[in-house]
Design an enzyme around this catalytic site. Structure first.
Site, PDB file in Angstrom:
ATOM      1  N   ARG A 175     -10.460 -26.037  -8.650  1.00 37.28           N
ATOM      2  CA  ARG A 175      -9.353 -26.509  -7.809  1.00 37.28           C
ATOM      3  C   ARG A 175      -9.802 -27.113  -6.472  1.00 37.28           C
ATOM      4  O   ARG A 175      -9.101 -27.016  -5.481  1.00 37.28           O
ATOM      5  CB  ARG A 175      -8.343 -25.377  -7.582  1.00 37.28           C
ATOM      6  CG  ARG A 175      -7.660 -24.908  -8.859  1.00 37.28           C
ATOM      7  CD  ARG A 175      -6.896 -26.032  -9.551  1.00 37.28           C
ATOM      8  NE  ARG A 175      -6.363 -25.604 -10.839  1.00 37.28           N
ATOM      9  CZ  ARG A 175      -6.977 -25.797 -12.006  1.00 37.28           C
ATOM     10  NH1 ARG A 175      -8.132 -26.441 -12.060  1.00 37.28           N
ATOM     11  NH2 ARG A 175      -6.436 -25.388 -13.121  1.00 37.28           N
ATOM     12  N   SER A 224       1.855 -24.205  -9.486  1.00 36.28           N
ATOM     13  CA  SER A 224       1.204 -22.908  -9.291  1.00 36.28           C
ATOM     14  C   SER A 224       0.971 -22.647  -7.810  1.00 36.28           C
ATOM     15  O   SER A 224       0.369 -23.466  -7.115  1.00 36.28           O
ATOM     16  CB  SER A 224      -0.133 -22.863 -10.036  1.00 36.28           C
ATOM     17  OG  SER A 224       0.065 -22.984 -11.422  1.00 36.28           O
ATOM     18  N   GLU A 294      -3.013 -22.114  -3.861  1.00 35.11           N
ATOM     19  CA  GLU A 294      -3.328 -23.370  -4.549  1.00 35.11           C
ATOM     20  C   GLU A 294      -2.482 -24.495  -3.969  1.00 35.11           C
ATOM     21  O   GLU A 294      -2.917 -25.635  -3.876  1.00 35.11           O
ATOM     22  CB  GLU A 294      -3.083 -23.250  -6.057  1.00 35.11           C
ATOM     23  CG  GLU A 294      -3.483 -24.486  -6.824  1.00 35.11           C
ATOM     24  CD  GLU A 294      -3.534 -24.262  -8.322  1.00 35.11           C
ATOM     25  OE1 GLU A 294      -3.069 -25.150  -9.062  1.00 35.11           O
ATOM     26  OE2 GLU A 294      -4.041 -23.204  -8.760  1.00 35.11           O
TER      27      GLU A 294
END
Length: 303
Positions: A175, A224, A294
């Protein structure tokens, strides 16, 4: 107090005190001191070369995976316009490659590939947002990440100079991609392969069906909220501490998938951020594990 900005002459569009909530999936957030939509890459480069260096710059994609605080954003907020949405074929002796503008929606790339019998990028249909944003965070879903399909990337630095990076230069990790200094991604070359329309269509339909069944895609959410940890999915930890469905103000943990925070209609950005921080505190207190956001949180904190 916001710094007075001397704006360069451009061919794109400026708007002052622009309401940013209309551009985000959460539908919350304050105003941008200056909002700028460049006409094209040349316009963006000229802007960067001539903007005083101490002015803060924030780049928006599609407004997914983003929480803008209620007090808004100082400096200049940039959103890439239509000239950054092109998809073209690239000649290459070793791969099937398409060139994609950084402002292109992931969904549109998946649709283009279906139309042209190109496989390997089906996972993009399950990732809200733009190609540029996906590169910046190495977005992923359904067993693939951007690092698996990026061949090269074009970007402008803070002085408006153009750079080309191969995938290995971007230091992709879970990520995130790690690059030195400020960069605005403008274009990427993505690797794909020849496949049948039937095969591609089946993969797309499977991903879309799973999303509809497991994610609150029809609600105001940014995707998310937290990164998964090495040993646990974020939703497992949130569920473990009993916060599925928990609310603060107009913000709620989704009952369908508890790693999704939703705006029930009257949430503020503070409601959403406070709910997320409550989750992080409870998970740490009960498990010793620190959940990392995130969702990208930008803007001025409330005093």
């Amino acid at each position: 107090m916001s710094t007075v900005i001397s704006l360069p002459k451009i061919n794109g569009e400026y708007r002052k005190n622009f309401k940013l909530s209309q551009l985000t999936w959460f539908k919350v957030g304050g105003i941008s001191q200056v909002f700028y939509k460049p006409k094209d890459e040349e316009d963006l480069s000229c802007f960067l070369k001539n903007l005083q260096f101490d002015i803060q710059i924030t780049v928006l994609g599609a407004g997914s995976n983003l929480l803008i605080r209620d007090n808004g954003i100082d400096g200049v907020t940039i959103k890439l316009g239509r000239s950054f949405n092109e998809i073209n074929f690239v000649k290459n002796n070793h791969y099937n490659i398409i060139s994609v503008g950084a402002g292109t929606l992931n969904y549109d790339v998946a649709k283009f590939c279906l139309q042209h019998n190109l496989g390997g990028l089906e996972f993009l249909v399950g990732i809200p947002g733009t190609i540029g944003g996906g590169i910046a965070m190495n977005a992923g879903a359904y067993g693939q990440e951007f690092k698996d399909v990026v061949y090269s990337v074009e970007a402008l630095d803070r002085l408006g100079n153009k750079h080309i990076f191969l995938s290995k230069d971007l230091n992709f990790e879970y990520r995130q991609c790690i690059v030195n200094g400020f960069l605005i991604f403008t274009k990427t070359n993505l690797i794909c392969y020849n496949d049948s329309k039937t095969s591609i269509s089946q993969k797309l339909q499977k991903i879309q069906t799973v999303r509809k069944l497991t994610q609150p895609i029809n609600q105001k959410t940014a995707g998310s909220a937290f990164r998964n940890t090495n040993n646990y999915k974020a939703w497992q930890l949130i569920d473990k501490v009993g916060l599925r469905g928990h609310s603060i103000g107009g913000a709620q943990v989704s009952n369908l998938h508890c790693n999704f925070l939703i705006n029930n209609g009257n949430a503020t950005a503070s409601d959403i951020e406070n709910l997320g921080e409550l989750i992080r505190k409870n998970v740490f207190d009960h498990t010793g594990i620190t959940l990392e956001w995130e969702i990208k949180i930008v803007g001025k904190k409330s005093l």
